[in-house]
Write a protein that holds these residues in place. Structure first.
Motif, PDB file in Angstrom:
ATOM      1  N   PRO A   1       0.816  -1.212   0.000  1.00  0.00           N
ATOM      2  CA  PRO A   1       0.000   0.000   0.000  1.00  0.00           C
ATOM      3  C   PRO A   1       0.852   1.265   0.000  1.00  0.00           C
ATOM      4  O   PRO A   1       1.955   1.295   0.553  1.00  0.00           O
ATOM      5  N   LEU A   2       0.305   2.309  -0.610  1.00  0.00           N
ATOM      6  CA  LEU A   2       0.917   3.634  -0.566  1.00  0.00           C
ATOM      7  C   LEU A   2       0.213   4.457   0.500  1.00  0.00           C
ATOM      8  O   LEU A   2      -1.008   4.651   0.451  1.00  0.00           O
ATOM      9  N   ILE A   3       0.994   4.954   1.467  1.00  0.00           N
ATOM     10  CA  ILE A   3       0.495   5.813   2.539  1.00  0.00           C
ATOM     11  C   ILE A   3       0.926   7.243   2.219  1.00  0.00           C
ATOM     12  O   ILE A   3       2.112   7.493   1.977  1.00  0.00           O
TER      13      ILE A   3
ATOM     14  N   ALA B   1      -3.304   6.677  -3.848  1.00  0.00           N
ATOM     15  CA  ALA B   1      -3.007   6.379  -2.441  1.00  0.00           C
ATOM     16  C   ALA B   1      -3.995   5.352  -1.901  1.00  0.00           C
ATOM     17  O   ALA B   1      -5.178   5.362  -2.247  1.00  0.00           O
ATOM     18  N   ASP B   2      -3.528   4.467  -1.032  1.00  0.00           N
ATOM     19  CA  ASP B   2      -4.379   3.479  -0.368  1.00  0.00           C
ATOM     20  C   ASP B   2      -4.768   3.897   1.043  1.00  0.00           C
ATOM     21  O   ASP B   2      -5.818   3.487   1.549  1.00  0.00           O
ATOM     22  N   ILE B   3      -3.911   4.687   1.673  1.00  0.00           N
ATOM     23  CA  ILE B   3      -4.138   5.168   3.036  1.00  0.00           C
ATOM     24  C   ILE B   3      -3.693   6.625   3.076  1.00  0.00           C
ATOM     25  O   ILE B   3      -2.627   6.974   2.546  1.00  0.00           O
ATOM     26  N   VAL B   4      -4.479   7.473   3.712  1.00  0.00           N
ATOM     27  CA  VAL B   4      -4.111   8.878   3.890  1.00  0.00           C
ATOM     28  C   VAL B   4      -4.074   9.172   5.381  1.00  0.00           C
ATOM     29  O   VAL B   4      -4.961   8.734   6.129  1.00  0.00           O
ATOM     30  N   VAL B   5      -3.052   9.879   5.818  1.00  0.00           N
ATOM     31  CA  VAL B   5      -2.968  10.310   7.218  1.00  0.00           C
ATOM     32  C   VAL B   5      -2.845  11.830   7.265  1.00  0.00           C
ATOM     33  O   VAL B   5      -2.382  12.463   6.316  1.00  0.00           O
ATOM     34  N   HIS B   6      -3.273  12.377   8.378  1.00  0.00           N
ATOM     35  CA  HIS B   6      -3.171  13.817   8.624  1.00  0.00           C
ATOM     36  C   HIS B   6      -2.769  14.068  10.066  1.00  0.00           C
ATOM     37  O   HIS B   6      -3.180  13.326  10.963  1.00  0.00           O
TER      38      HIS B   6
ATOM     39  N   VAL C   1      -7.308   7.700   7.015  1.00  0.00           N
ATOM     40  CA  VAL C   1      -8.393   7.503   6.053  1.00  0.00           C
ATOM     41  C   VAL C   1      -8.081   6.265   5.218  1.00  0.00           C
ATOM     42  O   VAL C   1      -7.000   6.140   4.642  1.00  0.00           O
ATOM     43  N   ASP C   2      -9.038   5.365   5.151  1.00  0.00           N
ATOM     44  CA  ASP C   2      -8.931   4.135   4.368  1.00  0.00           C
ATOM     45  C   ASP C   2      -9.537   4.387   2.991  1.00  0.00           C
ATOM     46  O   ASP C   2     -10.715   4.754   2.880  1.00  0.00           O
ATOM     47  N   ALA C   3      -8.724   4.207   1.943  1.00  0.00           N
ATOM     48  CA  ALA C   3      -9.237   4.395   0.590  1.00  0.00           C
ATOM     49  C   ALA C   3     -10.128   3.253   0.144  1.00  0.00           C
ATOM     50  O   ALA C   3     -10.925   3.396  -0.790  1.00  0.00           O
TER      51      ALA C   3
END
Length: 426
Positions: free
Chosen positions: A180-182, A200-205, A223-225
């Motif tokens: 996965p791409l974070i 993206a597969d996962i996004v963080v903030h 965030v789960d894509a």
């Protein structure tokens, strides 16, 4: 409302929220409680067994936090989200689902200094090994892939340099490697860039920054894509194998395209415990309502300040992707056409000493270790946020000795330029 998909500004105000069913309160209430009453024994058992959704204990979930999670997931185009105590907590919870001791993840070298420190040192105690790649050399990500690679981590807009990462190109490497791409989307916010749209597969903030936007509350979000198949290749047992603590449930099989968000909640947040305060969730929700307005003002101001600095005789270089002369300008036009963000760096001809001196002479800019505030902020990374790195590593991360980082706020741009002019002149 009609069947049309709401626009970004509408989602920023309304997504996830409804009037309170008991009181009619229009603003999302702060559910300041540790725990929640069950209907009966069967209801309690179904909640603990993941057979029903609902509230158990605020460490695991809370109604105020749930509105925040649904709103950010909607803004990012994801299937589900999980709010946690900080951006750093988000990174720990994400990687805990993916890595076993001895595993590796690849990270772009241009990252926030705290993330570099976390990845290099703190994660060593878990047996998680970081392998660095150059976001300006996509082939370096391919060269870094080994059989132990379990994820790739990048920032959409890199902190502190403000450089734009070619998300689609890195996503192609991740797909080929089967990992996965974070993407840390903190500096862009979904108003400027939606990484899921680019692979993206996962996004963080860090919610602390532009999403909250007012410098008053710390938080993080995952965030789960819903785009990654966790059952492929046997790489991700936390998601694909039976979970003994939940009577043999396979999370991928049971929860499908939001399995990763569930894993982060019931295997990560539950046991590691970095819960977000409902009060902070309320404050961040309030900030998100004005995100589109703020981000456009941030970007407009940043471009004006960058143009001023580019013409100042004391300035050696300006690194802002919104400038036509910047090497990241084409990527900014592709990924962030509404603006290249509000955080960027510039180099002073006087080097390290000039950087330290400048931050002490500014009056309107606040000298502190944060970005994404309504107020304009300044810091000299080499003496603060990146001070733990040696000089070579500082330069590679975009925080060389002469570099000053600005986070441009929403004040009048003329006042910001005047403050910089007097400090540079002094």
């Amino acid at each position: 409302m009609s069947d049309r998909l709401p626009g970004f500004s509408t989602l920023a105000v309304h997504a996830g929220a409804q009037p309170d069913p008991t009181t009619g309160a229009r603003a999302t209430p702060i559910y300041q409680t540790t725990s929640f009453v069950f209907n009966d024994a069967d209801h309690a058992a179904s909640l603990f067994g993941l057979q029903a959704f609902g509230n158990i204990y605020t460490r695991i979930g809370n109604p105020t936090n749930a509105v925040l999670e649904e709103r950010v997931a909607a803004l990012e185009g994801g299937t589900a989200a999980l709010a946690v105590a900080s951006g750093h907590a988000a990174q720990v919870v994400v990687l805990q689902q993916l890595l076993q001791p001895g595993d590796e993840f690849i990270a772009a070298r241009k990252l926030y200094g705290g993330s570099i420190n976390q990845f290099t040192h703190a994660f060593q105690s878990f047996g998680w090994n970081v392998v660095w790649a150059d976001p300006d050399d996509i082939a370096s990500f391919e060269r870094a892939v080994t059989p132990r690679t379990k994820a790739i981590f990048i920032e959409s807009i890199a902190n502190p340099a403000g450089s734009i990462t070619d998300i689609e190109a890195v996503s192609t490497v991740a797909r080929k490697a089967g990992v996965p791409l974070i993407v840390d989307n903190t500096l862009a916010s979904p108003y400027l860039i939606r990484p899921i749209d680019h692979g993206a597969d996962i996004v963080v903030h860090s919610l602390t920054k532009f999403l909250g936007g007012h410098g008053n509350s710390i938080g993080g979000i995952i965030v789960d894509a819903g785009t990654f198949d966790w059952s492929t290749g046997g790489k991700y047992p936390m998601l694909a194998e039976p979970r003994p603590e939940y009577h043999g449930i396979r999370l991928q099989e049971t929860f499908g395209n939001f399995a990763f968000a569930i894993a982060c909640r019931v295997l990560g947040l539950r046991d590691l415990g970095p819960a977000l305060s409902p009060f902070n969730a309320f404050m961040i929700l309030t900030g998100i309502e004005t995100l589109p307005l703020r981000m456009q003002k941030h970007c407009d101001n940043a471009k004006a300040v960058a143009e001023f600095l580019a013409g100042h005789p004391a300035v050696a270089s300006v690194n802002y992707a919104g400038l036509a002369s910047d090497k990241y300008n084409q990527l900014a036009r592709k990924y962030a056409p509404k603006g290249a963000g509000a955080v960027f760096t510039f180099g002073l001809k006087g080097g390290y000493d000039a950087g330290v001196s400048l931050v002490s002479k500014l009056q309107l800019f606040s000298h502190l270790a944060n970005v994404g505030d309504t107020r304009s902020l300044v810091i000299h990374p080499a003496s603060t946020t990146h001070s733990q790195l040696d000089d070579a590593a500082k330069v590679k991360s975009g925080a060389g000795p002469d570099v000053v980082r600005l986070s441009i706020g929403i004040e009048d741009k003329e006042d910001l330029i005047a403050d910089l002019e007097q400090a540079l002149g002094a």
